[in-house]
Design a protein around this motif. Structure first.
Motif, mmCIF file in Angstrom:
data_model
loop_
_atom_site.group_PDB
_atom_site.id
_atom_site.type_symbol
_atom_site.label_atom_id
_atom_site.label_comp_id
_atom_site.label_asym_id
_atom_site.label_seq_id
_atom_site.Cartn_x
_atom_site.Cartn_y
_atom_site.Cartn_z
ATOM 1 N N GLU A 1 -14.871 15.909 3.770
ATOM 2 C CA GLU A 1 -14.708 14.520 4.184
ATOM 3 C C GLU A 1 -13.242 14.255 4.470
ATOM 4 N N ALA A 2 -12.998 13.382 5.432
ATOM 5 C CA ALA A 2 -11.647 12.901 5.720
ATOM 6 C C ALA A 2 -11.710 11.383 5.733
ATOM 7 N N SER B 1 -15.044 2.256 3.959
ATOM 8 C CA SER B 1 -14.785 2.002 2.540
ATOM 9 C C SER B 1 -13.639 1.013 2.408
ATOM 10 N N PRO B 2 -13.930 -0.245 2.079
ATOM 11 C CA PRO B 2 -12.848 -1.217 1.898
ATOM 12 C C PRO B 2 -12.032 -0.905 0.641
ATOM 13 N N ASP B 3 -10.742 -1.196 0.716
ATOM 14 C CA ASP B 3 -9.837 -1.022 -0.436
ATOM 15 C C ASP B 3 -9.988 0.354 -1.079
ATOM 16 N N PHE B 4 -9.997 1.404 -0.289
ATOM 17 C CA PHE B 4 -10.325 2.747 -0.745
ATOM 18 C C PHE B 4 -9.177 3.459 -1.456
ATOM 19 N N ARG C 1 -5.831 0.171 0.771
ATOM 20 C CA ARG C 1 -6.087 0.290 2.207
ATOM 21 C C ARG C 1 -7.552 0.649 2.480
ATOM 22 N N ASP C 2 -8.108 -0.011 3.507
ATOM 23 C CA ASP C 2 -9.450 0.324 3.973
ATOM 24 C C ASP C 2 -9.410 1.699 4.649
#
Length: 185
Positions: free
Chosen positions: A129-130, A154-157, A165-166
């Protein structure tokens, strides 16, 4: 650079494990690339920071690779596989960045492709995954060229540069074709 240190290569790009002896050259490359990386990522730029960075690559939970020029060994970028999980999951999270010497010339695309092949081969992983900030057009273009597919948001990841940051979640599995720009021939 001796060819025996290389894990894989194309005619113009190679990957090898990142080593503690890379510290001076790596820090120089990071400092020269600061504007290129901001605001997307922050890399260690002190000897202590580099040693902490290297401590993560214990051989099981994370692996660090240097993208370099075959022959000269010039540092062109890096690719890390973080959060490696084996067993039924066999997955890892990809992190990467070009250094100024290799930016915009396709070396990182080739390097990511070589690392993906290594991950699905010798490392025995099934999925990578990136996670990429939506505004990072260059990084999104790189994973598209490499053959990754967009899977979600993914919000607020991740906490980067003082804020959560999203991120978009991109992934590739061992069954998917590797993009031809990423040495997928």
């Amino acid at each position: 650079m001796p060819e025996r240190n290389l894990l894989a290569r194309t005619d113009r790009t190679a990957i090898r494990r990142t080593r503690r002896e890379d510290e001076a050259r790596w820090l120089e490359a990071v400092r020269a690339s600061r504007e290129l990386h901001h605001p997307w990522l922050r890399l260690p730029d002190t000897p202590e920071g580099f040693q902490r960075w290297m401590d993560r690559f214990d051989g099981s939970g994370a692996a660090g690779f240097t993208v370099c020029a075959p022959g000269s060994g010039e540092l062109l970028g890096f690719v890390n596989i973080n959060n490696i999980v084996h067993g039924g999951f066999r997955c890892g999270a990809l992190g990467y960045g070009a250094f100024a010497a290799g930016a915009g010339r396709g070396h990182l695309t080739e390097g990511v492709g070589l690392v993906v092949r290594h991950a699905f081969g010798p490392l025995g992983l099934h999925r990578l995954e990136a996670n990429i900030q939506p505004g990072n057009a260059a990084s999104i273009a790189l994973v598209r060229r490499t053959g990754f597919r967009l899977e979600g948001f993914s919000p607020d990841f991740l906490h980067i540069d003082g804020a959560w940051r999203d991120h978009e979640r991109w992934a590739i599995t061992s069954e998917m074709p590797l993009g031809t720009d990423a040495t997928g021939r």
